[in-house]
Scaffold this motif. Sequence first.
Motif, PDB file in Angstrom:
ATOM      1  N   ILE A  34       0.852  -1.193   0.000  1.00 50.01           N
ATOM      2  CA  ILE A  34       0.000   0.000   0.000  1.00 50.01           C
ATOM      3  C   ILE A  34       0.882   1.236   0.000  1.00 50.01           C
ATOM      4  N   ALA A  35       0.676   2.112  -0.972  1.00 53.08           N
ATOM      5  CA  ALA A  35       1.381   3.392  -1.049  1.00 53.08           C
ATOM      6  C   ALA A  35       0.358   4.523  -1.030  1.00 53.08           C
ATOM      7  N   VAL A  36       0.754   5.646  -0.470  1.00 55.36           N
ATOM      8  CA  VAL A  36      -0.123   6.822  -0.398  1.00 55.36           C
ATOM      9  C   VAL A  36       0.621   8.015  -0.980  1.00 55.36           C
ATOM     10  N   LEU A  37      -0.005   8.645  -1.957  1.00 51.14           N
ATOM     11  CA  LEU A  37       0.562   9.803  -2.652  1.00 51.14           C
ATOM     12  C   LEU A  37      -0.458  10.936  -2.624  1.00 51.14           C
ATOM     13  N   ARG A  38      -0.096  12.049  -2.019  1.00 50.34           N
ATOM     14  CA  ARG A  38      -0.975  13.209  -1.920  1.00 50.34           C
ATOM     15  C   ARG A  38      -0.274  14.436  -2.485  1.00 50.34           C
ATOM     16  N   SER A  39      -1.003  15.236  -3.261  1.00 51.08           N
ATOM     17  CA  SER A  39      -0.433  16.396  -3.934  1.00 51.08           C
ATOM     18  C   SER A  39      -1.105  17.674  -3.442  1.00 51.08           C
ATOM     19  N   GLY A  40      -0.303  18.711  -3.167  1.00 46.77           N
ATOM     20  CA  GLY A  40      -0.807  19.932  -2.541  1.00 46.77           C
ATOM     21  C   GLY A  40      -1.662  20.783  -3.460  1.00 46.77           C
ATOM     22  N   SER A  41      -2.936  20.904  -3.129  1.00 47.99           N
ATOM     23  CA  SER A  41      -3.854  21.743  -3.919  1.00 47.99           C
ATOM     24  C   SER A  41      -4.065  23.116  -3.299  1.00 47.99           C
ATOM     25  N   ASP A  42      -3.771  23.251  -1.997  1.00 53.38           N
ATOM     26  CA  ASP A  42      -3.943  24.534  -1.296  1.00 53.38           C
ATOM     27  C   ASP A  42      -3.039  24.531  -0.073  1.00 53.38           C
ATOM     28  N   PHE A  43      -2.656  25.718   0.378  1.00 57.35           N
ATOM     29  CA  PHE A  43      -1.846  25.834   1.586  1.00 57.35           C
ATOM     30  C   PHE A  43      -2.727  25.711   2.820  1.00 57.35           C
ATOM     31  N   ASP A  44      -2.188  25.071   3.851  1.00 58.69           N
ATOM     32  CA  ASP A  44      -2.977  24.863   5.066  1.00 58.69           C
ATOM     33  C   ASP A  44      -2.933  26.049   6.020  1.00 58.69           C
ATOM     34  N   ARG A  45      -2.197  27.101   5.644  1.00 61.21           N
ATOM     35  CA  ARG A  45      -2.112  28.296   6.496  1.00 61.21           C
ATOM     36  C   ARG A  45      -1.794  29.513   5.630  1.00 61.21           C
ATOM     37  N   PRO A  46      -1.968  30.714   6.150  1.00 62.33           N
ATOM     38  CA  PRO A  46      -1.833  31.912   5.320  1.00 62.33           C
ATOM     39  C   PRO A  46      -0.396  32.373   5.150  1.00 62.33           C
ATOM     40  N   TYR A  47      -0.192  33.241   4.150  1.00 64.09           N
ATOM     41  CA  TYR A  47       1.066  33.971   4.041  1.00 64.09           C
ATOM     42  C   TYR A  47       0.997  35.191   4.969  1.00 64.09           C
ATOM     43  N   LYS A  48       2.107  35.826   5.221  1.00 65.70           N
ATOM     44  CA  LYS A  48       2.157  36.965   6.131  1.00 65.70           C
ATOM     45  C   LYS A  48       1.261  38.086   5.619  1.00 65.70           C
ATOM     46  N   GLY A  49       0.366  38.557   6.485  1.00 73.15           N
ATOM     47  CA  GLY A  49      -0.567  39.611   6.107  1.00 73.15           C
ATOM     48  C   GLY A  49      -1.927  39.088   5.667  1.00 73.15           C
ATOM     49  N   GLN A  50      -2.043  37.800   5.445  1.00 72.98           N
ATOM     50  CA  GLN A  50      -3.317  37.190   5.079  1.00 72.98           C
ATOM     51  C   GLN A  50      -3.942  36.581   6.334  1.00 72.98           C
ATOM     52  N   SER A  51      -5.243  36.710   6.478  1.00 74.25           N
ATOM     53  CA  SER A  51      -5.906  36.115   7.637  1.00 74.25           C
ATOM     54  C   SER A  51      -6.143  34.626   7.403  1.00 74.25           C
ATOM     55  N   ALA A  52      -6.394  33.916   8.506  1.00 77.50           N
ATOM     56  CA  ALA A  52      -6.683  32.481   8.394  1.00 77.50           C
ATOM     57  C   ALA A  52      -7.936  32.244   7.567  1.00 77.50           C
ATOM     58  N   SER A  53      -8.951  33.091   7.751  1.00 75.72           N
ATOM     59  CA  SER A  53     -10.196  32.905   6.997  1.00 75.72           C
ATOM     60  C   SER A  53      -9.985  33.184   5.515  1.00 75.72           C
ATOM     61  N   GLU A  54      -9.204  34.199   5.198  1.00 77.04           N
ATOM     62  CA  GLU A  54      -8.913  34.473   3.789  1.00 77.04           C
ATOM     63  C   GLU A  54      -8.177  33.302   3.153  1.00 77.04           C
ATOM     64  N   SER A  55      -7.240  32.736   3.894  1.00 76.84           N
ATOM     65  CA  SER A  55      -6.506  31.580   3.379  1.00 76.84           C
ATOM     66  C   SER A  55      -7.436  30.389   3.170  1.00 76.84           C
ATOM     67  N   LEU A  56      -8.286  30.130   4.148  1.00 75.69           N
ATOM     68  CA  LEU A  56      -9.186  28.986   4.071  1.00 75.69           C
ATOM     69  C   LEU A  56     -10.142  29.094   2.888  1.00 75.69           C
ATOM     70  N   PHE A  57     -10.680  30.283   2.672  1.00 78.57           N
ATOM     71  CA  PHE A  57     -11.698  30.461   1.639  1.00 78.57           C
ATOM     72  C   PHE A  57     -11.116  30.682   0.245  1.00 78.57           C
ATOM     73  N   SER A  58      -9.789  30.791   0.140  1.00 82.37           N
ATOM     74  CA  SER A  58      -9.180  31.074  -1.164  1.00 82.37           C
ATOM     75  C   SER A  58      -8.663  29.827  -1.863  1.00 82.37           C
ATOM     76  N   PHE A  59      -9.021  28.637  -1.352  1.00 79.63           N
ATOM     77  CA  PHE A  59      -8.431  27.421  -1.916  1.00 79.63           C
ATOM     78  C   PHE A  59      -8.763  27.255  -3.395  1.00 79.63           C
ATOM     79  N   GLN A  60      -9.946  27.716  -3.811  1.00 79.92           N
ATOM     80  CA  GLN A  60     -10.318  27.554  -5.217  1.00 79.92           C
ATOM     81  C   GLN A  60      -9.579  28.522  -6.119  1.00 79.92           C
ATOM     82  N   SER A  61      -9.272  29.712  -5.613  1.00 80.47           N
ATOM     83  CA  SER A  61      -8.609  30.727  -6.431  1.00 80.47           C
ATOM     84  C   SER A  61      -7.088  30.676  -6.324  1.00 80.47           C
ATOM     85  N   ALA A  62      -6.569  29.832  -5.427  1.00 79.18           N
ATOM     86  CA  ALA A  62      -5.113  29.785  -5.219  1.00 79.18           C
ATOM     87  C   ALA A  62      -4.371  29.204  -6.413  1.00 79.18           C
ATOM     88  N   GLY A  63      -5.060  28.442  -7.254  1.00 76.13           N
ATOM     89  CA  GLY A  63      -4.452  27.934  -8.474  1.00 76.13           C
ATOM     90  C   GLY A  63      -3.765  26.602  -8.343  1.00 76.13           C
TER      91      GLY A  63
END
Length: 315
Positions: A247-276
Amino acid sequence: MIVTMFGLEAKTWLDRLGPWEAIKVPGLAPDYPDVHCNRKDVCVMTTDMGHANAAASTMALTFTNQFDLRYTYFLVAGIAGIDPSRGTLGSPAWAKYLVEFSAQWEMDSREKPLDWPSGFVAVGAKTPDALPKIENHTEVFKLSSALANAGFVLSQNVALADSAEAKATRAKFTYAPANQPPTVLQCDTLSDDTWWGGDLIGERARIWTKQVTHGKGTYCTSQEEDNATFEALKRAADAGRLDIKRIAVLRSGSDFDRPYKGQSASESLFSFQSAGGFAPAIENVYRAGYPLITNIVDHWPVWLDGVPAQLSEQK
């Protein structure tokens, strides 16, 4: 057997590796009732998302008599959130440990003791740094290092997909590897049906992974299903229906789990679709997983008895 969790994860394989025979399996998710198998005995199943669907669908697959899975290799392949200190958007990561984040006690962070970094604490513990008491027996699983190493060795130099939107999101981070192009990684994955985000929970994810693996694991991706999928596979292995070392597990990053400096946690959470990161993550889990699958298929006599020795140690 490629195990995906939702339709677009399956589509990247189904569009490329056919033609397929659709095999209906009783007990699979209503939206994904078929296992698709091609002429080379490569199959794709979709569990549907979340712990409950993953466990139920995997149990249905492994306890049907429609397949002989005793020598089958399983690749759990999907997207995930990613820790920007360990990877970036589009980075595929081969895991050696599966960690269950929800197997903790928790209080609302607004009500936690003032000196606690978060509201999380191990079951049975009185302080956040205390070691957990293993009660569910699903808190942590160790995967085959040999197979994880083989997947990494075979894929580490593949060309990975990217997007303009992902590049723009990365550029807002001031540190590597978050602001770098995607690369193939080896680091561990954490399961939780709650889609969380932010620095404080993210830091607890890092700490919890270290705690339950006794310092051996390194958190980098977060998803909903993998501990449940593995527990179902483990029960089938205990019944002699499959080999737990395959059994192997491979996961690829679709969104960051936390914000960049100056971004709020909620902005980071809700931007997963627009993050690219979604499109390159879907593509890159295919690009990183495909070399392992083709090596197994093309050299089956070598793989029949286990992972070839020349691939089992990380280069």
